[in-house]
Design a protein around this motif. Structure first.
Motif, short mmCIF file in Angstrom:
data_model
loop_
_atom_site.label_atom_id
_atom_site.label_comp_id
_atom_site.label_asym_id
_atom_site.label_seq_id
_atom_site.Cartn_x
_atom_site.Cartn_y
_atom_site.Cartn_z
N THR A 66 0.83 -1.22 0.00
CA THR A 66 0.00 0.00 0.00
C THR A 66 0.86 1.27 0.00
O THR A 66 0.36 2.36 0.27
N LEU A 67 2.15 1.11 -0.30
CA LEU A 67 3.03 2.27 -0.32
C LEU A 67 2.57 3.30 -1.36
O LEU A 67 2.66 4.50 -1.12
N GLY A 68 2.09 2.83 -2.51
CA GLY A 68 1.63 3.75 -3.54
C GLY A 68 0.53 4.67 -3.05
O GLY A 68 0.53 5.88 -3.33
N ASP A 69 -0.42 4.11 -2.31
CA ASP A 69 -1.50 4.93 -1.75
C ASP A 69 -0.94 5.97 -0.78
O ASP A 69 -1.39 7.12 -0.75
N HIS A 70 0.04 5.54 0.01
CA HIS A 70 0.63 6.44 0.99
C HIS A 70 1.42 7.55 0.29
O HIS A 70 1.35 8.72 0.69
N ARG A 71 2.14 7.20 -0.75
CA ARG A 71 2.94 8.20 -1.46
C ARG A 71 2.04 9.18 -2.21
O ARG A 71 2.43 10.34 -2.42
#
Length: 305
Positions: A66-71
Motif C-alpha cells: 500500500t506504499l503507492g497509496d501512501h505516497r
C-alpha cells in the motif's frame, strides 16, 4: 509581445512522487507565487520505493503493498506546501506501476532483475505517450520539464518518463495525429532537469571543510562525480527560487517515507545553506535560449517567449 504571468504554463513530467520536489520544488513554488500555471504529471505512485519510517514498514510492496497509496498522500501534501493545485497521475492513479531498480556496482541505477507486467518501464511507448498528449493538448504549456535520456541516474522509470515526455511532445504538435486527443499544440521550450557539477563540487568542499565526512561519503569534491551531475557547460538555465527554498525543504519533508530527515539531502541544505536547494538547473533540449545573466544562464524558463 511577452506573455503575462497568468498565460505562462509549465508542465513537469516525473516518474515517482518526491522526484518533482527534489528536482524542481523551488521553481514550482516560485512560479505559482508569481501567478503562472504549473501542472505536474507523475507517471507512477512509486510502489516499490523504500520505506524509511520504521512504523510504516508494513506498507512496503513485499508486505501490504500500500506504499503507492501512501505516497499519493505525501505528494498531495508536498504540492499543497508548494501551492501546486494541478497535479495528476499519467493515465490516472494506478495506470502504471513502479518498475523497481537496483544499483550497479559503478553507482548508478539499473533495471531490477524482475519487473511486473504493469511496470511503467514495460509500457507501450505510444499508449503511454497518448495519455500525455491529452494533457499537453488540454493544458497547452509553453515549457515542458523532464529528465535527460539517462533519467539523470539510470532509473528505468526516469528513462521511460523521458521517452514518454519527448515522444508525447512531438506527437502533440502533429495536426493529423489522433484529433480525438485534442487540438494540436507545439511546446516551445523543453528542458531536462540537471544538478550542476560546479555547485555540487563547491557544496561538497564546504561540507568537508566543516568537518562533515559522512554526507555523500566516498564522493570526492575534486574527483569523479558520476552520472548524478551535469557539466556546467551543458546547462542553459539556473532558476533561483530564493525564499521558496524553505518551502521546497518543507515539501521534501512531506515525502517522509522516501527522504530521511537526518539524511544527506537535508545535510546539504543545513550545512551549506538553503541556496543549494533554492537554485535549480536545467539543460535546454528544445527551443531558443532567451536572455541570460552574467553567468550565461537563463534565469527564467520562459525567457524569450
Amino acid at each position: 509581445m511577452s506573455l503575462a504571468p497568468a498565460d505562462m504554463r509549465l508542465l513537469l513530467v516525473h516518474a515517482h512522487p518526491d522526484d518533482e520536489t527534489i528536482q524542481n520544488g523551488a521553481t514550482m513554488a516560485r512560479y505559482v507565487a508569481e501567478g503562472r500555471q504549473v501542472t505536474l504529471v507523475t507517471c507512477t505512485a512509486g510502489e516499490l520505493g523504500e520505506v524509511l519510517v520504521p512504523e510504516l514498514a508494513h506498507i512496503a510492496a513485499d508486505q501490504d503493498d500500500t506504499l503507492g497509496d501512501h505516497r499519493r498522500e505525501e505528494l498531495a501534501a508536498a504540492m499543497e506546501i508548494l501551492g501546486v493545485t494541478d497535479h495528476r497521475f499519467l493515465g490516472g492513479f494506478g495506470a502504471f506501476r513502479d518498475s523497481g531498480m537496483k544499483w550497479h556496482e559503478k553507482g548508478y541505477a539499473i533495471a531490477a532483475d524482475e519487473t511486473d507486467e504493469r511496470a511503467f518501464a514495460n509500457a507501450d511507448l505510444t499508449k503511454a505517450a497518448d495519455e500525455l498528449v491529452k494533457v499537453i493538448r488540454e493544458v497547452r504549456p509553453q515549457v515542458l520539464v523532464t529528465y535527460d535520456e539517462f533519467g539523470n541516474y539510470g532509473h528505468p522509470d526516469h528513462i521511460q518518463a523521458h521517452r514518454v515526455a519527448m515522444y508525447a511532445a512531438q506527437l502533440a504538435a502533429v495536426e493529423s495525429y489522433k484529433p480525438d486527443l485534442g487540438e494540436p499544440h507545439d511546446i516551445a521550450k523543453i528542458y531536462w532537469c540537471a544538478m550542476s557539477e560546479g555547485r555540487m563540487r563547491d557544496s561538497l568542499r564546504a561540507l568537508r571543510a566543516s568537518g562533515d565526512t559522512e554526507t555523500f561519503a566516498g564522493m570526492d569534491p575534486d574527483g569523479d562525480m558520476g552520472p548524478f551531475t551535469t557539466p556546467d557547460a551543458w546547462l542553459a538555465a539556473a532558476v533561483d527560487g530564493g525564499e521558496f527554498g524553505e518551502k521546497k525543504i518543507d515539501a521534501m519533508k512531506a515525502h517522509r517515507t522516501q527522504i530521511d530527515p537526518e539524511g544527506p539531502f537535508f545535510a546539504m541544505g543545513g550545512s551549506v545553506g538553503t541556496a543549494f536547494w533554492s537554485t535549480e538547473f536545467y539543460r535546454l533540449a528544445k527551443g531558443a535560449k532567451g536572455a541570460v545573466g552574467d553567468d550565461g544562464f537563463e534565469t527564467d524558463l520562459f525567457a524569450g517567449l
